[in-house]
Scaffold this motif. Structure first.
Motif, PDB file in Angstrom:
ATOM      1  N   ALA A  72       0.857  -1.180   0.000  1.00 53.02           N
ATOM      2  CA  ALA A  72       0.000   0.000   0.000  1.00 53.02           C
ATOM      3  C   ALA A  72       0.897   1.235   0.000  1.00 53.02           C
ATOM      4  N   PHE A  73       0.728   2.081  -1.015  1.00 57.75           N
ATOM      5  CA  PHE A  73       1.493   3.315  -1.133  1.00 57.75           C
ATOM      6  C   PHE A  73       0.641   4.489  -0.680  1.00 57.75           C
ATOM      7  N   ARG A  74       1.185   5.325   0.208  1.00 55.23           N
ATOM      8  CA  ARG A  74       0.490   6.533   0.667  1.00 55.23           C
ATOM      9  C   ARG A  74       0.558   7.585  -0.425  1.00 55.23           C
ATOM     10  N   VAL A  75      -0.589   8.172  -0.744  1.00 61.39           N
ATOM     11  CA  VAL A  75      -0.667   9.233  -1.740  1.00 61.39           C
ATOM     12  C   VAL A  75      -1.527  10.364  -1.178  1.00 61.39           C
ATOM     13  N   GLU A  76      -1.470  11.513  -1.815  1.00 58.13           N
ATOM     14  CA  GLU A  76      -2.326  12.635  -1.449  1.00 58.13           C
ATOM     15  C   GLU A  76      -3.703  12.439  -2.090  1.00 58.13           C
ATOM     16  N   HIS A 113     -10.099   6.245   5.525  1.00 69.35           N
ATOM     17  CA  HIS A 113      -9.161   6.080   4.423  1.00 69.35           C
ATOM     18  C   HIS A 113      -9.906   5.976   3.097  1.00 69.35           C
ATOM     19  N   MET A 115      -9.078   4.724  -0.991  1.00 71.56           N
ATOM     20  CA  MET A 115      -8.079   3.927  -1.690  1.00 71.56           C
ATOM     21  C   MET A 115      -8.573   3.418  -3.039  1.00 71.56           C
ATOM     22  N   GLU A 127      -2.028  -1.100  -3.613  1.00 70.44           N
ATOM     23  CA  GLU A 127      -3.059  -0.176  -3.136  1.00 70.44           C
ATOM     24  C   GLU A 127      -2.467   1.224  -3.086  1.00 70.44           C
ATOM     25  N   LEU A 128      -3.235   2.207  -3.533  1.00 69.34           N
ATOM     26  CA  LEU A 128      -2.901   3.614  -3.338  1.00 69.34           C
ATOM     27  C   LEU A 128      -3.903   4.131  -2.321  1.00 69.34           C
ATOM     28  N   ILE A 129      -3.413   4.706  -1.225  1.00 69.23           N
ATOM     29  CA  ILE A 129      -4.288   5.024  -0.088  1.00 69.23           C
ATOM     30  C   ILE A 129      -3.941   6.380   0.504  1.00 69.23           C
ATOM     31  N   THR A 130      -4.958   7.043   1.015  1.00 66.89           N
ATOM     32  CA  THR A 130      -4.763   8.314   1.712  1.00 66.89           C
ATOM     33  C   THR A 130      -5.649   8.355   2.951  1.00 66.89           C
ATOM     34  N   TYR A 131      -5.170   9.055   3.947  1.00 60.84           N
ATOM     35  CA  TYR A 131      -5.918   9.234   5.187  1.00 60.84           C
ATOM     36  C   TYR A 131      -6.797  10.466   5.051  1.00 60.84           C
TER      37      TYR A 131
END
Length: 157
Positions: A72-76, A113, A115, A127-131
């Protein structure tokens, strides 16, 4: 003490194909070793975190499970909203999850989240995910547009 995740590793069946795929995701190749073992490392955040791709014969025979073969990669949030089009331009299609089609990012309101999901050439889950900084007691997984309507788009960060 712990500041973040430094590395994660995935099995792949063809290093050349996988290197090209992860380059299309925008990751920078850090190093590649093909003489003694077939492995490539990509920076996620240069000098801070990377992923290792290891070519081996068992790559495709290892059954997928979320505890195996998943990154899972954190993205904006803005990048997540644009990701489907950008990925499609690079020949990468999204996949659905949690019973929803891959038409836009999905949101888990109870953990805040958003995603999207895709598979690499070996079926590893990416996975591309942001909080979102807005948690709800609602446990219904929904599309991002539905989430924004529910809480008001000006509150999504």
């Amino acid at each position: 003490m712990i500041k973040g995740l430094y590395e994660a590793h995935l099995p792949v069946s063809n290093l050349r194909i996988s290197v090209e795929f992860y380059r299309k995701l925008g990751l920078e190749l850090c190093s590649e070793i093909t003489d003694t073992s077939k492995v490539a490392f990509f920076w996620v955040e240069k000098g801070k975190s990377w992923i290792g791709l290891w070519e081996n014969d068992e790559a495709v025979s290892t059954k997928y499970h979320p505890s195996l073969r998943h990154l899972a990669f954190r993205v904006e949030l803005d990048d997540l909203k644009k990701a489907k089009l950008k990925l499609r331009e690079n020949g990468i299609e999204l996949r659905g999850d949690f019973g929803l089609d891959p038409i836009e990012p999905i949101v888990m309101p109870y953990n805040g989240h958003a995603m999207i999901y895709l598979n690499d050439p070996d079926g590893n889950s990416v996975e591309l995910i942001t909080y979102l900084e807005k948690v709800s007691e609602n446990h219904e997984i929904m599309y991002l547009s539905e989430w924004e309507e529910t809480i008001g788009s000006n509150q999504v960060q």
